[in-house]
Motif scaffolding. Structure first.
Motif, PDB file in Angstrom:
ATOM      1  N   ALA A   1     126.452  41.053 122.894  1.00 40.73           N
ATOM      2  CA  ALA A   1     126.310  40.135 124.026  1.00 40.73           C
ATOM      3  C   ALA A   1     126.637  40.828 125.344  1.00 40.73           C
ATOM      4  O   ALA A   1     125.935  40.662 126.354  1.00 40.73           O
ATOM      5  CB  ALA A   1     127.212  38.919 123.825  1.00 40.73           C
ATOM      6  N   MET A   2     127.714  41.631 125.343  1.00 36.53           N
ATOM      7  CA  MET A   2     128.102  42.347 126.559  1.00 36.53           C
ATOM      8  C   MET A   2     127.038  43.365 126.955  1.00 36.53           C
ATOM      9  O   MET A   2     126.718  43.517 128.140  1.00 36.53           O
ATOM     10  CB  MET A   2     129.453  43.037 126.349  1.00 36.53           C
ATOM     11  CG  MET A   2     130.619  42.063 126.218  1.00 36.53           C
ATOM     12  SD  MET A   2     132.206  42.886 125.983  1.00 36.53           S
ATOM     13  CE  MET A   2     132.450  43.606 127.599  1.00 36.53           C
ATOM     14  N   LEU A   3     126.487  44.053 125.967  1.00 32.55           N
ATOM     15  CA  LEU A   3     125.427  45.022 126.260  1.00 32.55           C
ATOM     16  C   LEU A   3     124.202  44.333 126.829  1.00 32.55           C
ATOM     17  O   LEU A   3     123.604  44.808 127.800  1.00 32.55           O
ATOM     18  CB  LEU A   3     125.049  45.785 124.982  1.00 32.55           C
ATOM     19  CG  LEU A   3     126.042  46.841 124.503  1.00 32.55           C
ATOM     20  CD1 LEU A   3     125.613  47.393 123.163  1.00 32.55           C
ATOM     21  CD2 LEU A   3     126.145  47.968 125.515  1.00 32.55           C
ATOM     22  N   LEU A   4     123.824  43.220 126.212  1.00 30.53           N
ATOM     23  CA  LEU A   4     122.658  42.480 126.689  1.00 30.53           C
ATOM     24  C   LEU A   4     122.835  42.105 128.160  1.00 30.53           C
ATOM     25  O   LEU A   4     121.956  42.329 128.997  1.00 30.53           O
ATOM     26  CB  LEU A   4     122.481  41.232 125.818  1.00 30.53           C
ATOM     27  CG  LEU A   4     121.177  40.439 125.964  1.00 30.53           C
ATOM     28  CD1 LEU A   4     120.924  39.645 124.680  1.00 30.53           C
ATOM     29  CD2 LEU A   4     121.213  39.471 127.142  1.00 30.53           C
ATOM     30  N   GLY A   5     124.006  41.542 128.472  1.00 34.49           N
ATOM     31  CA  GLY A   5     124.263  41.114 129.844  1.00 34.49           C
ATOM     32  C   GLY A   5     124.370  42.269 130.816  1.00 34.49           C
ATOM     33  O   GLY A   5     123.764  42.253 131.894  1.00 34.49           O
ATOM     34  N   PHE A   6     125.134  43.306 130.453  1.00 32.86           N
ATOM     35  CA  PHE A   6     125.364  44.434 131.359  1.00 32.86           C
ATOM     36  C   PHE A   6     124.097  45.254 131.606  1.00 32.86           C
ATOM     37  O   PHE A   6     123.804  45.640 132.739  1.00 32.86           O
ATOM     38  CB  PHE A   6     126.467  45.349 130.815  1.00 32.86           C
ATOM     39  CG  PHE A   6     127.854  44.884 131.133  1.00 32.86           C
ATOM     40  CD1 PHE A   6     128.223  44.577 132.439  1.00 32.86           C
ATOM     41  CD2 PHE A   6     128.814  44.758 130.139  1.00 32.86           C
ATOM     42  CE1 PHE A   6     129.505  44.162 132.746  1.00 32.86           C
ATOM     43  CE2 PHE A   6     130.099  44.334 130.429  1.00 32.86           C
ATOM     44  CZ  PHE A   6     130.438  44.036 131.737  1.00 32.86           C
ATOM     45  N   VAL A   7     123.351  45.550 130.545  1.00 32.42           N
ATOM     46  CA  VAL A   7     122.135  46.359 130.701  1.00 32.42           C
ATOM     47  C   VAL A   7     121.118  45.636 131.575  1.00 32.42           C
ATOM     48  O   VAL A   7     120.494  46.226 132.461  1.00 32.42           O
ATOM     49  CB  VAL A   7     121.524  46.708 129.318  1.00 32.42           C
ATOM     50  CG1 VAL A   7     120.151  47.351 129.484  1.00 32.42           C
ATOM     51  CG2 VAL A   7     122.453  47.660 128.561  1.00 32.42           C
TER      52      VAL A   7
ATOM     53  N   THR B   1     131.174  48.936 133.396  1.00 35.58           N
ATOM     54  CA  THR B   1     130.606  48.136 132.295  1.00 35.58           C
ATOM     55  C   THR B   1     131.419  48.419 131.030  1.00 35.58           C
ATOM     56  O   THR B   1     132.469  47.871 130.832  1.00 35.58           O
ATOM     57  CB  THR B   1     129.113  48.455 132.094  1.00 35.58           C
ATOM     58  OG1 THR B   1     128.933  49.853 131.818  1.00 35.58           O
ATOM     59  CG2 THR B   1     128.307  48.075 133.318  1.00 35.58           C
ATOM     60  N   ASN B   2     130.903  49.271 130.152  1.00 32.45           N
ATOM     61  CA  ASN B   2     131.673  49.720 128.989  1.00 32.45           C
ATOM     62  C   ASN B   2     131.067  51.011 128.444  1.00 32.45           C
ATOM     63  O   ASN B   2     130.022  51.478 128.913  1.00 32.45           O
ATOM     64  CB  ASN B   2     131.735  48.637 127.896  1.00 32.45           C
ATOM     65  CG  ASN B   2     130.373  48.264 127.359  1.00 32.45           C
ATOM     66  OD1 ASN B   2     129.527  49.111 127.101  1.00 32.45           O
ATOM     67  ND2 ASN B   2     130.149  46.965 127.187  1.00 32.45           N
ATOM     68  N   GLU B   3     131.735  51.582 127.455  1.00 32.99           N
ATOM     69  CA  GLU B   3     131.325  52.897 126.949  1.00 32.99           C
ATOM     70  C   GLU B   3     129.979  52.866 126.237  1.00 32.99           C
ATOM     71  O   GLU B   3     129.240  53.853 126.249  1.00 32.99           O
ATOM     72  CB  GLU B   3     132.416  53.475 126.034  1.00 32.99           C
ATOM     73  CG  GLU B   3     132.589  52.810 124.686  1.00 32.99           C
ATOM     74  CD  GLU B   3     133.405  51.523 124.745  1.00 32.99           C
ATOM     75  OE1 GLU B   3     133.689  50.955 123.675  1.00 32.99           O
ATOM     76  OE2 GLU B   3     133.741  51.061 125.856  1.00 32.99           O
ATOM     77  N   PHE B   4     129.612  51.739 125.622  1.00 36.57           N
ATOM     78  CA  PHE B   4     128.336  51.667 124.919  1.00 36.57           C
ATOM     79  C   PHE B   4     127.157  51.781 125.886  1.00 36.57           C
ATOM     80  O   PHE B   4     126.179  52.468 125.610  1.00 36.57           O
ATOM     81  CB  PHE B   4     128.241  50.352 124.134  1.00 36.57           C
ATOM     82  CG  PHE B   4     128.916  50.389 122.793  1.00 36.57           C
ATOM     83  CD1 PHE B   4     128.348  51.075 121.738  1.00 36.57           C
ATOM     84  CD2 PHE B   4     130.115  49.742 122.592  1.00 36.57           C
ATOM     85  CE1 PHE B   4     128.961  51.120 120.497  1.00 36.57           C
ATOM     86  CE2 PHE B   4     130.746  49.776 121.366  1.00 36.57           C
ATOM     87  CZ  PHE B   4     130.170  50.460 120.309  1.00 36.57           C
ATOM     88  N   VAL B   5     127.259  51.076 127.005  1.00 39.31           N
ATOM     89  CA  VAL B   5     126.195  51.151 128.013  1.00 39.31           C
ATOM     90  C   VAL B   5     126.055  52.579 128.515  1.00 39.31           C
ATOM     91  O   VAL B   5     124.953  53.116 128.633  1.00 39.31           O
ATOM     92  CB  VAL B   5     126.498  50.207 129.197  1.00 39.31           C
ATOM     93  CG1 VAL B   5     125.416  50.325 130.264  1.00 39.31           C
ATOM     94  CG2 VAL B   5     126.590  48.757 128.725  1.00 39.31           C
ATOM     95  N   ALA B   6     127.189  53.225 128.796  1.00 36.92           N
ATOM     96  CA  ALA B   6     127.164  54.594 129.309  1.00 36.92           C
ATOM     97  C   ALA B   6     126.638  55.566 128.266  1.00 36.92           C
ATOM     98  O   ALA B   6     125.873  56.492 128.594  1.00 36.92           O
ATOM     99  CB  ALA B   6     128.570  55.001 129.745  1.00 36.92           C
ATOM    100  N   MET B   7     127.025  55.394 127.000  1.00 37.83           N
ATOM    101  CA  MET B   7     126.538  56.276 125.938  1.00 37.83           C
ATOM    102  C   MET B   7     125.033  56.138 125.748  1.00 37.83           C
ATOM    103  O   MET B   7     124.326  57.115 125.493  1.00 37.83           O
ATOM    104  CB  MET B   7     127.259  55.969 124.615  1.00 37.83           C
ATOM    105  CG  MET B   7     128.693  56.463 124.561  1.00 37.83           C
ATOM    106  SD  MET B   7     129.476  56.013 122.995  1.00 37.83           S
ATOM    107  CE  MET B   7     131.176  56.503 123.329  1.00 37.83           C
ATOM    108  N   GLU B   8     124.563  54.898 125.866  1.00 39.44           N
ATOM    109  CA  GLU B   8     123.116  54.667 125.737  1.00 39.44           C
ATOM    110  C   GLU B   8     122.359  55.383 126.856  1.00 39.44           C
ATOM    111  O   GLU B   8     121.315  55.990 126.630  1.00 39.44           O
ATOM    112  CB  GLU B   8     122.862  53.156 125.775  1.00 39.44           C
ATOM    113  CG  GLU B   8     121.443  52.736 125.434  1.00 39.44           C
ATOM    114  CD  GLU B   8     120.604  52.444 126.670  1.00 39.44           C
ATOM    115  OE1 GLU B   8     119.376  52.395 126.537  1.00 39.44           O
ATOM    116  OE2 GLU B   8     121.185  52.299 127.755  1.00 39.44           O
TER     117      GLU B   8
END
Length: 393
Positions: free
Chosen positions: A253-259, A312-319
Motif C-alpha cells: 500500500a505504501m509503495l502504491l501511494g508513494f510511487v 519515502t522508504n527503502e523499497f521505493v529507492a531500491m526499485e
C-alpha cells in the motif's frame, strides 16, 4: 583521492553527530574507535576476501531456497493470476515475507531466537560500553523488526530514561527486519544487504554514543525479556502468518501511494521547473554522495535515490536503483545499496512512536518529541555505513 574523500566524509559525520550531542563529556571515544575498526575489518572481510564470499554466498543461497519454498505457496494460491515468466512485485518480492515471518515465529517459539539475541547482545555490551538492554535491543531490532522489538522489552519501557529510550529507538530505525531481508535480496546484490546489516548494527552504537552518551549504572543494567503469551504451536503459526501478510500488504500500500505520488510530483516539477523532483533532491543530497567518494558525474543521480529513501522508504529507492543501475559504476552501486538498507525515513518516526505508545502512552509521547533527532541519528548511521564500504570497494 577516494580514501582522502572518505576520511573527510567520516570526519563530517562525526562532527554532525558531535554538534547534536547532549553530553559531550560522556562520549566514550575508545569504544567508538574500537567499533569503527571493527566496521572496517568486517566490511573488508565480507566484500574483499574468499571467506567473506563464502559467507555471503551461503546466506544468499539460504534466502534463495527460502524464497523458492515461499514460491510454492504463492504459486498454489496465485498461480492462475500470473503469466508465464512474468514478474510481479507483490507476488515475487512482498509475499515471501509471509513465509519468512513463519520461520521467525518458529525460532521464537522454540526459544532459539531469544537465546541467540541475548548471547550476541551480552557480547556486544562488552564492546560498545552500553547496557545489556541496549545491546540486546540492537540485535533484536535487526531480527524481529523495528516495532515488534519493543514488545519483547515492554516490562522495562516505563522505567527507561529518555536517553536510554532514544538509544533503543535509534537502533530500531537504523536496522532492518530479517523478515524482509529476502525481499531486499531480490532487488539489490545480497552481499551489500548482509554487509549493511552488520555495519548498521555497530554504526548505530557509534552514532548514539556520540549524540546520546550516558553511563548505565550496575543497578540499572537490567534485562527482562517479555515471554510470549503461552500459545499452542499452531496458534503461533497462524499469528505469524497473519503478521507477515499484514507487513506485505502495508508495504504494498505504501509503495502504491508513494510511487504514484512521486510520479505526479515529478511531472509537476518538470512542467514548472523543467527538472524532476528527484533531480532537485539529487542536487540537495549531492554533497552527501560526494562525501561517500562517489564520482562527481554520478553524485546527483545517487543523491536523488538517497533522498527518495529518506522521504519515502527503502523499497521505493531500491526499485529506482534497479532501474538506474546501468547509470552507475559497480563501486557506486555498492555504496548506494548499503545506504539504502535501513528503516531511516520519515514514516519510521510514526511507526516507532506508535509501537511504543501502544505499550506505554507516556513513553510514546517522549519518542514523538525526539522523532526528528531520531531520524537525524539513523540517517547518519546509513551515511557512516556507506562511507565505511567506500574504503574497501
Amino acid at each position: 583521492m577516494n580514501y582522502f574523500i572518505s576520511i573527510l566524509g567520516l570526519a563530517v559525520v562525526f562532527v554532525l553527530a558531535f554538534i547534536a550531542s547532549n553530553n559531550r563529556k560522556e562520549i566514550k571515544y575508545k569504544n567508538i574507535l574500537f567499533m569503527l575498526v571493527i566496521q572496517l575489518v568486517l566490511a573488508y572481510i565480507l566484500l574483499n576476501t574468499k571467506f567473506g564470499l563464502i559467507i555471503i554466498r551461503a546466506v544468499a543461497r539460504l534466502f534463495e531456497k527460502l524464497l523458492e519454498y515461499a514460491g510454492e505457496g504463492i504459486n498454489f494460491v496465485f498461480g492462475g493470476l500470473m503469466n508465464e515468466g512474468a514478474y510481479t512485485f507483490f507476488l515475487n518480492v512482498l509475499l515471501p515475507i509471509v513465509f519468512i515471518s513463519v520461520l521467525i515465529g518458529i525460532l521464537q517459539y522454540t526459544k532459539i531466537l531469544p537465546f541467540i539475541m541475548r548471547g550476541i547482545g551480552f557480547i556486544l555490551s562488552k564492546v560498545n560500553g552500553m547496557g545489556k538492554l541496549e545491546s540486546y535491543n540492537g540485535v533484536a531490532s535487526a531480527i524481529v523488526g523495528q516495532s515488534e522489538v519493543f514488545i519483547t522489552v515492554k516490562k522495562q519501557l516505563g522505567r527507561l530514561t529518555s536517553q536510554r529510550l532514544y538509544t533503543m529507538c535509534a537502533s530500531a530505525m537504523s536496522t532492518v527486519s530479517m523478515s524482509i531481508v529476502g525481499a531486499y535480496m531480490t532487488m539489490i546484490d545480497p552481499r551489500y544487504v548482509l554487509t549493511a546489516i552488520v555495519l548498521n548494527l555497530f554504526g548505530g552504537f557509534i552514532i548514539v554514543s556520540i549524540i546520546n552518551p550516558y553511563t548505565v549504572g550496575s543497578h540499572e543494567d537490567f534485562l527482562e525479556i517479555e515471554e510470549a503469551e503461552k500459545q499452542s504451536f499452531f496458534e503461533m503459526l497462524g499469528e505469524y502468518i497473519m503478521d507477515g501478510f499484514k507487513v506485505a500488504v502495508v508495504v504494498a500500500a505504501m509503495l502504491l501511494g508513494f510511487v504514484a505520488l512521486i510520479a505526479l510530483i515529478n511531472n509537476l516539477f518538470h512542467l514548472i521547473f523543467n527538472l524532476t523532483f528527484q533531480q532537485m533532491l539529487g542536487y540537495v543530497f549531492s554533497p552527501i554522495a560526494f562525501l561517500m567518494s562517489i564520482p562527481a558525474d554520478e553524485i546527483v543521480d545517487a543523491g536523488g535515490i538517497m533522498a527518495t529513501k529518506l522521504v519515502t522508504n527503502e523499497f521505493v529507492a531500491m526499485e529506482q536503483l534497479s532501474k538506474m543501475a546501468g547509470h552507475f559504476s559497480p563501486r557506486t552501486l555498492g555504496i548506494i545499496s548499503v545506504f539504502l538498507v535501513s528503516f531511516a525515513n520519515f514514516s519510521s518516526i510514526g511507526i516507532i512512536a506508535g509501537a511504543v505508545k501502544g505499550l506505554n502512552e507516556d513513553q510514546g509521547n517522549v519518542v514523538a518529541r525526539f522523532g526528528l533527532k531520531l531520524l537525524y541519528g539513523a540517517t547518519l548511521v546509513s551515511v557512516l555505513s556507506a562511507i565505511i564500504v567506500s574504503f574497501v570497494l
